[in-house]
Design a protein around this motif. Structure first.
Motif, PDB file in Angstrom:
ATOM      1  N   LYS A 150       0.824  -1.212   0.000  1.00 42.54           N
ATOM      2  CA  LYS A 150       0.000   0.000   0.000  1.00 42.54           C
ATOM      3  C   LYS A 150       0.863   1.270   0.000  1.00 42.54           C
ATOM      4  CE  LYS A 150      -3.438  -0.841   3.172  1.00 42.54           C
ATOM      5  NZ  LYS A 150      -4.165  -0.354   4.366  1.00 42.54           N
ATOM      6  N   ILE A 151       1.940   1.238   0.828  1.00 43.35           N
ATOM      7  CA  ILE A 151       2.843   2.390   0.933  1.00 43.35           C
ATOM      8  C   ILE A 151       3.543   2.601  -0.407  1.00 43.35           C
ATOM      9  CG2 ILE A 151       4.955   3.236   2.044  1.00 43.35           C
ATOM     10  CD1 ILE A 151       4.060   1.396   4.498  1.00 43.35           C
ATOM     11  N   GLY A 152       3.921   1.493  -1.045  1.00 43.10           N
ATOM     12  CA  GLY A 152       4.642   1.541  -2.322  1.00 43.10           C
ATOM     13  C   GLY A 152       6.140   1.413  -2.100  1.00 43.10           C
ATOM     14  N   TYR A 153       6.778   0.468  -2.827  1.00 42.62           N
ATOM     15  CA  TYR A 153       8.218   0.242  -2.669  1.00 42.62           C
ATOM     16  C   TYR A 153       9.003   1.370  -3.314  1.00 42.62           C
ATOM     17  CZ  TYR A 153       7.235  -4.337  -0.783  1.00 42.62           C
ATOM     18  OH  TYR A 153       6.799  -5.347   0.020  1.00 42.62           O
ATOM     19  N   PRO A 154      10.253   1.603  -2.860  1.00 45.05           N
ATOM     20  CA  PRO A 154      10.935   0.938  -1.739  1.00 45.05           C
ATOM     21  C   PRO A 154      10.401   1.378  -0.373  1.00 45.05           C
ATOM     22  CG  PRO A 154      12.303   2.697  -2.651  1.00 45.05           C
ATOM     23  CD  PRO A 154      11.088   2.613  -3.520  1.00 45.05           C
ATOM     24  N   VAL A 155      10.487   0.453   0.606  1.00 48.35           N
ATOM     25  CA  VAL A 155      10.067   0.779   1.963  1.00 48.35           C
ATOM     26  C   VAL A 155      11.215   0.524   2.938  1.00 48.35           C
ATOM     27  CG1 VAL A 155       7.649   0.178   1.510  1.00 48.35           C
ATOM     28  CG2 VAL A 155       9.188  -1.539   2.515  1.00 48.35           C
ATOM     29  N   LEU A 156      11.090   1.145   4.104  1.00 45.15           N
ATOM     30  CA  LEU A 156      12.064   0.940   5.165  1.00 45.15           C
ATOM     31  C   LEU A 156      11.353   0.240   6.312  1.00 45.15           C
ATOM     32  CD1 LEU A 156      15.056   1.777   5.486  1.00 45.15           C
ATOM     33  CD2 LEU A 156      14.270   3.808   6.689  1.00 45.15           C
ATOM     34  N   ILE A 157      11.926  -0.888   6.769  1.00 43.55           N
ATOM     35  CA  ILE A 157      11.409  -1.553   7.965  1.00 43.55           C
ATOM     36  C   ILE A 157      12.273  -1.069   9.124  1.00 43.55           C
ATOM     37  CG2 ILE A 157      10.959  -3.785   9.066  1.00 43.55           C
ATOM     38  CD1 ILE A 157      10.903  -5.047   6.289  1.00 43.55           C
ATOM     39  N   LYS A 158      11.635  -0.601  10.193  1.00 40.70           N
ATOM     40  CA  LYS A 158      12.395  -0.079  11.341  1.00 40.70           C
ATOM     41  C   LYS A 158      11.939  -0.728  12.624  1.00 40.70           C
ATOM     42  CE  LYS A 158      13.121   4.784  10.129  1.00 40.70           C
ATOM     43  NZ  LYS A 158      12.842   6.166  10.550  1.00 40.70           N
ATOM     44  N   ALA A 159      12.900  -1.065  13.479  1.00 38.83           N
ATOM     45  CA  ALA A 159      12.562  -1.533  14.822  1.00 38.83           C
ATOM     46  C   ALA A 159      11.911  -0.381  15.572  1.00 38.83           C
ATOM     47  CB  ALA A 159      13.831  -1.972  15.550  1.00 38.83           C
ATOM     48  N   VAL A 160      10.773  -0.636  16.244  1.00 39.58           N
ATOM     49  CA  VAL A 160      10.106   0.463  16.953  1.00 39.58           C
ATOM     50  C   VAL A 160      10.965   0.949  18.118  1.00 39.58           C
ATOM     51  CG1 VAL A 160       7.807  -0.360  16.305  1.00 39.58           C
ATOM     52  CG2 VAL A 160       8.749  -0.986  18.544  1.00 39.58           C
ATOM     53  N   ALA A 161      11.789   0.040  18.654  1.00 43.80           N
ATOM     54  CA  ALA A 161      12.656   0.411  19.775  1.00 43.80           C
ATOM     55  C   ALA A 161      14.037   0.835  19.297  1.00 43.80           C
ATOM     56  CB  ALA A 161      12.782  -0.764  20.744  1.00 43.80           C
ATOM     57  N   GLY A 162      14.184   1.004  17.980  1.00 49.25           N
ATOM     58  CA  GLY A 162      15.509   1.195  17.375  1.00 49.25           C
ATOM     59  C   GLY A 162      16.241   2.446  17.800  1.00 49.25           C
ATOM     60  N   GLY A 163      17.531   2.448  17.490  1.00 53.16           N
ATOM     61  CA  GLY A 163      18.410   3.582  17.738  1.00 53.16           C
ATOM     62  C   GLY A 163      19.757   3.264  17.122  1.00 53.16           C
ATOM     63  N   GLY A 164      20.510   4.325  16.814  1.00 52.55           N
ATOM     64  CA  GLY A 164      21.848   4.119  16.251  1.00 52.55           C
ATOM     65  C   GLY A 164      21.833   3.365  14.933  1.00 52.55           C
ATOM     66  N   GLY A 165      20.733   3.467  14.190  1.00 51.42           N
ATOM     67  CA  GLY A 165      20.663   2.835  12.873  1.00 51.42           C
ATOM     68  C   GLY A 165      20.458   1.325  12.917  1.00 51.42           C
ATOM     69  N   LYS A 166      20.252   0.764  14.111  1.00 50.16           N
ATOM     70  CA  LYS A 166      20.095  -0.700  14.223  1.00 50.16           C
ATOM     71  C   LYS A 166      18.642  -1.120  14.007  1.00 50.16           C
ATOM     72  CE  LYS A 166      23.871  -2.541  16.920  1.00 50.16           C
ATOM     73  NZ  LYS A 166      24.409  -1.527  17.859  1.00 50.16           N
ATOM     74  N   GLY A 167      18.478  -2.342  13.463  1.00 48.75           N
ATOM     75  CA  GLY A 167      17.146  -2.879  13.253  1.00 48.75           C
ATOM     76  C   GLY A 167      16.409  -2.206  12.116  1.00 48.75           C
ATOM     77  N   MET A 168      17.188  -1.671  11.168  1.00 44.93           N
ATOM     78  CA  MET A 168      16.598  -0.981  10.015  1.00 44.93           C
ATOM     79  C   MET A 168      16.939  -1.749   8.751  1.00 44.93           C
ATOM     80  SD  MET A 168      16.737   3.130   9.571  1.00 44.93           S
ATOM     81  CE  MET A 168      17.981   3.455  10.713  1.00 44.93           C
ATOM     82  N   ARG A 169      15.949  -1.992   7.879  1.00 45.37           N
ATOM     83  CA  ARG A 169      16.205  -2.686   6.620  1.00 45.37           C
ATOM     84  C   ARG A 169      15.482  -1.989   5.474  1.00 45.37           C
ATOM     85  NH1 ARG A 169      19.266  -4.454   9.412  1.00 45.37           N
ATOM     86  NH2 ARG A 169      19.939  -6.588   9.853  1.00 45.37           N
ATOM     87  N   LEU A 170      16.220  -1.742   4.402  1.00 39.57           N
ATOM     88  CA  LEU A 170      15.644  -1.189   3.187  1.00 39.57           C
ATOM     89  C   LEU A 170      15.166  -2.341   2.309  1.00 39.57           C
ATOM     90  CD1 LEU A 170      15.200   0.997   1.001  1.00 39.57           C
ATOM     91  CD2 LEU A 170      17.612   0.782   0.420  1.00 39.57           C
ATOM     92  N   VAL A 171      13.922  -2.294   1.873  1.00 43.45           N
ATOM     93  CA  VAL A 171      13.402  -3.340   0.995  1.00 43.45           C
ATOM     94  C   VAL A 171      12.991  -2.707  -0.331  1.00 43.45           C
ATOM     95  CG1 VAL A 171      11.723  -5.196   0.737  1.00 43.45           C
ATOM     96  CG2 VAL A 171      12.580  -4.624   3.015  1.00 43.45           C
ATOM     97  N   GLU A 172      13.603  -3.210  -1.414  1.00 43.86           N
ATOM     98  CA  GLU A 172      13.414  -2.599  -2.738  1.00 43.86           C
ATOM     99  C   GLU A 172      12.092  -3.001  -3.383  1.00 43.86           C
ATOM    100  OE1 GLU A 172      15.471  -0.431  -3.992  1.00 43.86           O
ATOM    101  OE2 GLU A 172      17.400  -0.745  -2.976  1.00 43.86           O
ATOM    102  N   ASP A 173      11.702  -4.274  -3.219  1.00 44.92           N
ATOM    103  CA  ASP A 173      10.458  -4.736  -3.848  1.00 44.92           C
ATOM    104  C   ASP A 173       9.836  -5.872  -3.037  1.00 44.92           C
ATOM    105  OD1 ASP A 173      11.784  -7.163  -4.573  1.00 44.92           O
ATOM    106  OD2 ASP A 173      12.687  -6.077  -6.261  1.00 44.92           O
TER     107      ASP A 173
END
Ligand code: ADP
Ligand code: ADP
Ligand code: MG
Length: 644
Positions: A150-173
């Motif tokens: 629904k958001i449309g790719y690319p999307v970023l998955i982020k840890a809700v408790a994240g910090g310092g760039g950890k728990g983040m993933r870029l998904v292209e499709d």
């Protein structure tokens, strides 16, 4: 105002806070770990309390020990700095329960902003634009995948408790979604003990622009924006204020949104609202989105201080002591432009590996502000981040400030450890950055050129050789005459490459250096050495590490002769002197059976003794020197019988 405060931190930020507090007449108590017993922040403070071992978990993260130290020293308030306990709401509660003042926001405000999903929901409610995306509680795989669609790719998955760039993933499709989800979750679980994620639109040419806010618990003002788009792996490298290309309309819109965000949580003290801006659309009043709020003083706060003239730590102390906000919004304005560069002990060619070592020299440009927690002679220990200093400059315009930054970096002297200075210098000279065309991908795109290691010029190599062989100053009554007949040699290593140097000392004021096929003259004029026609840079030599203060610090290592003895090339039967020196001991005898690693002779050179070892098993055929002999580099000392 407080009579005494305790600073629950270390390094540059502890020193920064102490400086302002003491200038306001406030007594400062430092806390320290084993590794920091003699640290700068301890020395600056009026009193200091040892709170435990070197690992952060044994000291700077021990809220109980810190609160006890505050009680014992009569401190009424605790300043947390950044990192460590600064955004820990349980610590804030414990401080209050002990009858002390936490110099920062309330535990509720920290909690409200602690999780990215809850913070985003709160911001939507407060009318602050957020990155389009899903931040609901339902964590079902199929649901998340549908939301991403629904958001449309690319999307970023982020840890809700994240910090310092950890728990983040870029998904292209869509094909990559499940794998990205699983790896973000597992990293989040390990790092934060919370596997929940949110999904949001990935902004393709993002700029990181944040707004400094300051509240008194009811009212909030903003102190304009900072651009922190120059990032490497989501870590800020150079920050500036104001943001290049910012329009008055967008500044007003972002400032108002940041104030709304902070007022929504009854914010007190210094805070930062981070926004992401879609750079591909230029800067426009509807093109920014809330990312997160950092409920503390930020590393890069000095650029804001430089353009506003406000001392944010002074404001923190005054507001925490119960005073109203020191200024109204209309009293605040921007003067000129400021940059901050984060100087680290890092081995850039080795992938920015944190380095350790003893700082033999530390000097900053006099017209730059340098916030530092270390002094010359201090050790960069492996326990904490290897920051050496933040270098901050201010100028009337962005161009002037950037020139000042380049100059400040060029004239900064750090001896004894590798640093990221050359990388910062290359970045400060980057053409796109100069034009203000910044986005968070800039560094990654140009990383090759930004991290190129300059080859040292022959005059630098010769200068390092002079320092290594102690040939910079004439010694004794006879000057260098002792060495005159000798052709001396030494091997230096620069960035993995070895340089064999030879020198003929022609007098106290003249040396001829031979580097491969090239010859270069070093001539003394007054106090200066002129090498290859150019005045030599300053140089420092400590324990085999030579720092030439040119090109952001060129670090040479004296190659250990032992290392060379083992891998000696040429005639495999000969054991040769790796450098000129005096034979102190001969252990080998003709006919003796020796094993690889056996000590055959000892040479004294460069005020040290060097054992010369057998490079292989064999039988001694000839002993070519005697104790007391003075030998040149490369002289044959012992010969083994040829192998069958
Ligand atoms: P900024 O956005 O100001 O760079 P960061 O979130 O990157 O802030 O963190 C600020 C500083 O605090 C960094 O120097 C980081 O190394 C340090 N830090 C962050 N978290 C911790 C922690 N849990 N313990 C110790 N230091 C931390
Ligand atoms: P952290 O808590 O780890 O600091 P942030 O949410 O602040 O996480 O994001 C860190 C960095 O990641 C930002 O400074 C930005 O460079 C990048 N980033 C975050 N969200 C997005 C997005 N939606 N699109 C593109 N880049 C993003
Ligand atoms: Mg962030």
């Amino acid at each position: 105002m407080f009579d005494t405060i305790l600073i629950a931190n270390r390094g540059e930020i502890a020193c920064r806070v102490i400086e302002t507090a003491q200038s306001m007449g406030v007594r400062c108590v430092a806390v320290y770990s084993d590794a920091d017993a003699a640290a700068k922040h301890v020395q600056m403070a009026d009193a200091a309390v040892h709170i435990g071992g070197s690992a952060p978990a044994e000291s700077y993260l021990r809220g109980d020990a810190i609160i006890q130290a505050a009680r014992e020293t009569g401190a009424q308030g605790i300043h947390p700095g950044y990192g460590f306990l600064s955004e820990n709401p349980d610590f804030v509660d414990a401080v209050a329960a002990a009858g002390l003042t936490f110099i920062g926001p309330s535990a509720e405000a920290i909690r409200a902003m602690g999780l990215k999903d809850a913070a985003k929901a709160l911001m939507v409610e407060a009318g602050v634009p957020v990155v389009p995306g899903y931040h609901g509680a339902d964590q079902d795989d199929a649901l998340l995948a549908k939301e991403a669609e629904k958001i449309g790719y690319p999307v970023l998955i982020k840890a809700v408790a994240g910090g310092g760039g950890k728990g983040m993933r870029l998904v292209e499709d869509a094909n990559g979604f499940q794998a990205g989800l699983e790896s973000a979750r597992s990293e989040a679980r390990t790092a934060f003990g919370n596997a929940d994620v949110l999904v949001e639109k990935f902004i393709t040419q993002p700029r990181h622009i944040e707004v400094q806010v300051f509240g008194d618990g009811t009212k909030v003002v903003h102190l304009f924006e900072r651009d922190c788009s120059l990032q490497r792996r989501h870590q800020k490298v150079i920050e500036e204020a104001p943001a290049p290309g910012m329009t008055p309309q967008m500044r007003a819109a972002m400032g108002a949104a940041a104030v709304r965000a902070a007022e929504a949580i009854g914010y007190a003290g210094a805070g930062t609202v981070e926004f992401i801006v879609d750079g591909s659309r230029g800067l426009s009043s509807d093109g920014f989105f809330f990312m997160e709020m950092n409920t503390r003083l930020q590393v890069e706060h000095p650029v804001t201080e430089a353009i506003t003239g406000v001392d944010l730590v002074e404001w923190q102390l005054r507001v925490a002591a119960g005073e109203p906000l020191p200024a109204a919004q209309e009293d605040l304005s921007i003067t000129g432009h400021a940059f901050e560069a984060r100087l680290y002990a890092e081995d850039v060619p080795k992938g920015f590996l944190p380095a350790t070592g003893t700082l033999t020299d530390l000097r900053f440009a006099p017209d730059a502000r340098a916030d530092s927690g270390v002094r010359a002679g201090d050790v960069i220990s492996p326990f904490y981040d290897p920051m050496i200093a933040k270098v901050i400059v201010h100028g009337a315009t962005r161009d002037v400030a950037l020139s000042k930054l380049r100059r400040a970096l060029r004239t900064c002297h750090v001896g004894g450890t590798v640093t990221n200075l050359a990388f910062l210098g290359a970045l400060a000279a980057h053409e796109g950055f100069r034009r203000g065309e910044v986005d968070t991908g800039l560094i990654a795109r140009d990383i090759e050129t930004l991290t190129e290691v300059p080859a040292p010029a022959p005059r630098h190599v010769a200068l390092a050789g002079m320092a290594a062989l102690d040939l910079l100053e004439p010694r004794g009554e006879t000057g260098f005459t002792l060495w005159e007949p000798l052709l001396r040699s030494i091997t230096l290593r620069f960035g993995g490459e070895e340089h064999l140097l030879k020198v003929r000392v022609l007098g106290p004021d003249h040396q001829k250096w031979i580097l491969g096929d090239a010859e270069i003259d070093a001539v003394r004029r007054g106090a200066d050495w002129i090498i290859g026609g150019q005045r030599a840079a300053t140089v420092a030599a400590v324990q085999g590490v030579i720092t030439v203060f040119d090109h952001y610090g060129l670090i040479f290592e004296v190659v250990d002769p032992l290392e060379r003895a083992a891998g000696m090339a040429g005639d495999g039967n000969l054991v040769e002197a790796p450098m000129p020196g005096a034979v102190r001991l001969v252990a080998a005898e003709v006919g003796q059976v020796v094993a690889q690693g056996d000590r055959l002779a000892v040479l004294e050179a460069m005020k040290m003794e060097h054992a010369l070892l057998a490079a292989r098993d064999g039988v001694v055929a000839e002993v070519l020197v005697a104790v007391g002999d003075q030998v040149e580099a490369g002289a044959a000392l012992v010969r083994l019988e040829a192998e069958a």
